[in-house]
Design an enzyme around this catalytic site. Structure first.
Site, short mmCIF file in Angstrom:
data_model
loop_
_atom_site.label_atom_id
_atom_site.label_comp_id
_atom_site.label_asym_id
_atom_site.label_seq_id
_atom_site.Cartn_x
_atom_site.Cartn_y
_atom_site.Cartn_z
N SER A 7 0.84 -1.21 0.00
CA SER A 7 0.00 0.00 0.00
C SER A 7 0.86 1.25 0.00
O SER A 7 1.68 1.45 0.91
CB SER A 7 -0.91 0.01 1.23
OG SER A 7 -1.54 1.27 1.36
N HIS A 32 -1.44 -1.25 -4.11
CA HIS A 32 -2.67 -0.93 -3.40
C HIS A 32 -2.74 0.57 -3.13
O HIS A 32 -1.78 1.15 -2.61
CB HIS A 32 -2.72 -1.72 -2.10
CG HIS A 32 -4.02 -1.63 -1.37
ND1 HIS A 32 -5.10 -2.45 -1.65
CD2 HIS A 32 -4.42 -0.84 -0.34
CE1 HIS A 32 -6.10 -2.17 -0.84
NE2 HIS A 32 -5.72 -1.18 -0.03
N ASP A 34 -4.93 3.38 -1.09
CA ASP A 34 -5.93 3.62 -0.06
C ASP A 34 -6.45 5.05 -0.18
O ASP A 34 -5.71 6.02 0.03
CB ASP A 34 -5.33 3.42 1.33
CG ASP A 34 -5.15 1.95 1.67
OD1 ASP A 34 -6.13 1.20 1.56
OD2 ASP A 34 -4.04 1.55 2.05
N MET A 36 -8.90 7.92 1.23
CA MET A 36 -9.63 8.34 2.43
C MET A 36 -10.09 9.79 2.27
O MET A 36 -9.38 10.62 1.70
CB MET A 36 -8.73 8.22 3.66
CG MET A 36 -8.13 6.84 3.86
SD MET A 36 -7.07 6.79 5.33
CE MET A 36 -6.29 5.19 5.13
N HIS A 65 -8.80 1.03 -3.03
CA HIS A 65 -9.70 0.81 -1.91
C HIS A 65 -10.30 2.14 -1.49
O HIS A 65 -9.60 3.01 -0.96
CB HIS A 65 -8.88 0.17 -0.77
CG HIS A 65 -9.64 -0.03 0.49
ND1 HIS A 65 -9.01 -0.24 1.70
CD2 HIS A 65 -10.97 -0.07 0.77
CE1 HIS A 65 -9.91 -0.40 2.66
NE2 HIS A 65 -11.11 -0.29 2.11
N MET A 67 -12.17 4.22 0.90
CA MET A 67 -12.67 4.42 2.26
C MET A 67 -13.29 5.80 2.32
O MET A 67 -12.79 6.72 2.97
CB MET A 67 -11.53 4.27 3.27
CG MET A 67 -11.05 2.84 3.42
SD MET A 67 -9.59 2.69 4.48
CE MET A 67 -8.30 2.90 3.26
N MET A 136 -10.97 -6.00 6.56
CA MET A 136 -10.14 -5.06 7.31
C MET A 136 -9.73 -5.70 8.63
O MET A 136 -10.57 -6.08 9.44
CB MET A 136 -10.90 -3.76 7.57
CG MET A 136 -11.18 -2.93 6.32
SD MET A 136 -9.68 -2.46 5.42
CE MET A 136 -8.81 -1.50 6.66
N GLY A 144 -0.15 1.62 10.08
CA GLY A 144 0.66 1.32 11.25
C GLY A 144 -0.08 0.77 12.44
O GLY A 144 0.50 0.69 13.54
N ASP A 174 -6.29 -6.51 4.96
CA ASP A 174 -5.60 -5.22 4.98
C ASP A 174 -5.51 -4.74 6.43
O ASP A 174 -6.53 -4.53 7.08
CB ASP A 174 -6.38 -4.21 4.14
CG ASP A 174 -5.70 -2.85 4.07
OD1 ASP A 174 -4.66 -2.66 4.70
OD2 ASP A 174 -6.23 -1.97 3.36
#
Length: 217
Positions: A7, A32, A34, A36, A65, A67, A136, A144, A174
């Site tokens: 990611s 990947h 992410d 957001m 992905h 979110m 998830m 992290g 993930d």
């Protein structure tokens, strides 16, 4: 072959091209992304322009992905940017069957992601529209975090549901992936593994990716 999907959430964006090439050399299978929005999750990352740049850098499949709230408004933009897999959250979509059908109509593989508190059974009625199920193993929003152990049970439930309904989708996990948890997820039946800080946070990015790939291989 199990799939390693580093990611870029944890990458140094000033060195994005170089770092993507490093994970490629380490054996990455997908990249990947992410996304957001600061609404569905409490963090903001990037949009279609970065996905487009990733697609220009790599020939690997781009696994995006979302979110975000109201993902239907942005499906076309992210697919046009180069997303090969586009995953939405079950919790963020009102008409999931329609959304998954639209993703496929736009030319991408359709994915559904489940938060840690969302049961696998919630996607049973749209199982025929799913190419990817993303479980998830942390609460979404930040990189992290520590792996949530109950995710292993959910992976096993997903394997059972897929078999019971004679479905064909990839099971991805993930969150909190490291040398120990990636092996546990593999043993539970997971096929694709998203790793962020354990890869891009390492001193030797290529070696870290190669180590995880060797474990799942």
């Amino acid at each position: 072959m199990p799939i390693l999907a580093p990611s870029i959430l944890s990458a140094d964006f000033s060195e994005l091209r170089n770092q993507i090439k490093l994970v490629e050399s380490g054996g990455a299978d997908w990249i990947h992304c992410d996304i957001m929005d600061g609404h569905f999750v409490p963090n903001i990352t990037f949009g279609p322009l970065i996905v487009k740049k990733v697609k220009e850098i790599t020939s690997l499949p781009v696994d995006t992905h979302l979110m975000i709230s109201n993902p239907d408004l942005y499906l076309e933009a992210f697919i046009k940017a180069g997303s090969d897999y586009l995953t939405v959250h079950q919790e963020a979509v009102i008409h999931l069957d329609r959304t998954l059908s639209h993703i496929r109509e736009l030319g991408a593989k359709a994915g559904v992601s489940l938060n840690p508190s969302t049961p696998v059974s919630s996607i049973a009625d749209v199982i025929d529209k799913i190419d990817l199920l993303l479980i998830m193993s942390v609460n979404p929003g930040f990189g992290g975090q520590s792996f949530i152990k109950n995710s292993l049970k959910k992976i096993k439930q997903a394997v059972e549901l897929r078999s019971a309904l004679n479905a064909d989708f990839i099971i991805e996990v993930d969150g909190g992936m490291n040398k120990l948890t990636i092996k546990e997820a593999l043993d539970s039946g997971c096929q694709a593994f998203v790793a962020g800080s354990s890869v891009f946070g390492a001193k030797d990015i290529a070696a870290s990716a190669a180590e995880l790939k060797n474990i799942i291989r």
